[in-house]
Design a protein around this motif. Structure first.
Motif, PDB file in Angstrom:
ATOM      1  N   ASP A 279       0.971  -1.216   0.001  1.00 35.96           N
ATOM      2  CA  ASP A 279      -0.019   0.019   0.072  1.00 35.96           C
ATOM      3  C   ASP A 279       0.897   1.305   0.090  1.00 35.96           C
ATOM      4  OD1 ASP A 279      -1.913   2.087   0.331  1.00 35.96           O
ATOM      5  OD2 ASP A 279      -2.803   1.157   2.220  1.00 35.96           O
ATOM      6  N   SER A 286      -3.105   7.293  -3.847  1.00 38.91           N
ATOM      7  CA  SER A 286      -2.799   6.019  -3.325  1.00 38.91           C
ATOM      8  C   SER A 286      -2.559   4.880  -4.358  1.00 38.91           C
ATOM      9  CB  SER A 286      -3.253   5.819  -2.004  1.00 38.91           C
ATOM     10  OG  SER A 286      -4.753   5.384  -2.162  1.00 38.91           O
ATOM     11  N   GLN A 288      -2.518   0.417  -4.076  1.00 40.89           N
ATOM     12  CA  GLN A 288      -2.389  -0.970  -3.714  1.00 40.89           C
ATOM     13  C   GLN A 288      -2.228  -1.761  -4.695  1.00 40.89           C
ATOM     14  OE1 GLN A 288      -5.360   1.077  -3.060  1.00 40.89           O
ATOM     15  NE2 GLN A 288      -4.416   2.193  -1.486  1.00 40.89           N
TER      16      GLN A 288
END
Length: 581
Positions: A279, A286, A288
């Motif tokens: 992550d 962001s 992941q």
């Protein structure tokens, strides 16, 4: 009396008459055939007798000339023998030899060097134990010196590590926790190029790392049992500019020996599991992503031949899409001269993650908003040999040819007209970003080592690299060769002399500039000259507990650059003492 004599005389007379008659009859018979004359003188009276008669017994018997084995059946009845004997116990045999080396639970190392460089290190561990082992390690190293005409290059590194192991009859359980705090400064600029000066905090970068690991592994004495291991790793990383990364990794595997072919050596078969979840969060976005890999493998031996092979089956996972990739690997080895000369060849491939933690460990001057993408080693062929000669010398050589997609290269961002990111102070953006490209890489490696235990150890090695780029002009910040030398010499357990050399060939770097629209220009290419760093160390051991040391670094007194515009410190010295208790 007279009567008895008369009877005897009569008997004798009768005997004589009979004898004479017989003789006359015989004589008359013989006269018919042959004339025979014999004179007999009688000296005693004749007493006739009859011998005993014995019957000869002969039983009739039939002799059979054809032999026949009789069929005999039998069985053995088990019988337990009871006895009361108890052998006398014996004391274990002892072997005279060197006693176990005394272990000290604690170790302290402290020193100070030029450029205001303090050093402190501490170890504490448990002594020898059959059931467990625990310990702690602390370290601090910092430098506060200046480099002429450049920004403030101060740095510090602090490490804390706790570790432990628990031993059972068939398993080892292990765990560790670690914390690292590293501070650097983006000093890669010259103050004369700016009208205003920048404070140390303006160019500061701080990395905070907190991680741990826990796992279990078998340690069976018999290799035909099902060996296994399982470990979980995790870390959390953050920096001064609010970039964060979390990475969880699960590793496991099982394997066992078995006999598939009629040979004296067993084969080994198993499977490994590997999973990643990452992550990555940076201001404004962001991401992941991760992967899951299953790797079945087999290893076998046939006398002087060794074979191994398997397959990396990888599921590449991300929030955008998922892909499935297969990477085979195989290797064969042939021992031409036992324990002295062997050759090998193989192929392999693999997908790997490029993480923020990996970038900053390789180059601490990276950009906080750096891109994190995967690299694919599609196929790599390699071969070489290993040789041992003159008892203590080893020589290894290896050549490889790899096709690598999406390989990262560091490029140097430089924006003096605007601040692209509001979180970054309005200063030169002298930080490194990455650029990805597909390459073909040829690598030649050779190593020569000399090992005389407790006396002299030397390792000399080098690499040659040739990059064929797909899009980029040059392989930025990748040298065309490197050479390394490490040596250690023990003089009567009193003086320890160490030597370390590192040399890299020329490389190239590129600076990019942002225009007012935030786009980059074509940039400028720079050549980074080849450099060599040579260092020596001397340690004097007063006794097994107390010693002193002096390290002489960059004795050639060269201000070289490994990263563009980030020159190194020149000649410096670090000295101190160590104490074990």
């Amino acid at each position: 009396m007279s009567n008895i004599s008369l009877m005897n005389n009569k008997s004798n007379l009768v005997f004589i008459l009979i004898f004479l008659a017989s003789l006359a009859f015989a004589k008359s018979g013989l006269a018919q055939e042959d004339k025979y004359t014999e004179e007999i003188t009688v000296i005693a009276p004749y007493q006739p007798s009859i011998s005993n008669a014995y019957k000869i017994k002969h039983n009739p018997a039939l002799k059979d000339t054809i032999g026949k084995k009789p069929s005999v059946g039998y069985q053995i009845e088990p019988l337990k023998l009871e006895y009361d004997y108890q052998p006398q116990s014996l004391e274990a045999a002892t072997i005279e030899g060197e006693p176990l080396t005394k272990l000290y639970r604690n170790f302290i190392k402290g020193g100070i060097g030029t450029y205001t460089t303090p050093l402190f290190e501490f170890y504490a561990t448990s002594k020898r134990a059959e059931e467990h082992h625990i310990g702690v390690h602390l370290k601090h190293l910092s430098s506060n010196g200046d480099i002429d005409d450049y920004g403030y290059p101060g740095l510090s590194n602090n490490d804390v590590k706790l570790f432990g192991q628990k031993f059972t009859d068939e398993h080892t359980i292990f765990a560790q926790a670690k914390y690292n705090r590293e501070v650097v400064h983006y000093y890669g600029y010259q103050q004369k190029d700016f009208a205003t000066s920048f404070s140390n905090d303006d160019i500061k970068q701080r990395y905070s790392y907190l991680g741990g690991e826990i796992g279990i592994e078998s340690r069976y004495e018999r290799r035909d049992k099902l060996n296994h291991e399982l470990a979980l790793e995790y870390y959390y990383l953050s920096d001064f500019y609010e970039t964060e990364e979390q990475h969880a990794q699960l590793n496991g595997g099982i394997d066992t020996d078995f006999s598939l072919f009629d040979t004296d050596e067993n084969q080994n078969i198993g499977i490994k599991l590997n999973g990643h979840f990452i992550d990555f969060t940076k201001p404004g976005t962001s991401k992941q992503y991760g992967s899951a890999t299953v790797t079945p493998f087999i290893k076998t031996h046939f006398g002087e031949y060794s074979l191994s092979g398997g397959l990396h089956a990888t599921a590449e996972l991300s929030s955008d899409s998922s892909k499935f990739r297969l990477y085979p690997f195989a290797e064969t080895r042939l021992e031409l001269v036992e324990n002295y000369l062997s050759i090998f060849a193989g192929l392999k491939g693999k997908m790997s993650h490029n993480t923020f933690d990996q970038y900053r460990r390789e180059n601490p001057f990276v950009f906080s908003l750096i891109k994190t993408e995967n690299t694919y080693n599609k196929m790599e062929f390699y071969g070489g040999f290993k040789a041992a000669f003159a008892r203590r010398f080893d020589f290894n050589a290896r050549v490889s040819h790899a096709q690598i997609d999406h390989m990262p290269f560091y490029r140097f961002n430089d924006d003096r007209s605007m601040n692209v990111l509001s979180i970054v102070p309005a200063i030169p953006n002298n930080r490194f970003d990455v650029w990805f490209d597909d390459v073909t890489l040829l690598n030649v490696n050779a190593e020569l080592s000399y090992d005389r235990p407790d006396k002299l150890n030397v390792l000399l090695g080098g690499n040659y690299y040739r990059y064929t780029m797909d899009q980029l002009e040059k392989p930025w910040h990748k040298p065309d060769y490197d050479v390394y030398l490490n040596g250690r010499y023990n003089i009567q357990d009193k003086f320890m002399i160490t030597a370390n050399l590192r040399s890299e060939g020329k490389s190239y770097a590129k600076k990019f500039h942002y225009n007012s629209s935030g786009n980059t220009s074509s940039g400028t290419t720079f050549k980074i000259p080849a450099w060599t760093d040579l260092s020596f160390g001397v340690e004097y051991r007063y006794n097994k507990m107390l010693s002193g040391f002096l390290n002489f670094n960059n004795v050639l007194n060269k201000r070289y650059q490994q990263w563009l515009d980030y020159p190194s410190q020149k000649f410096n010295v670090l000295g101190g003492v160590t104490y074990a208790f």
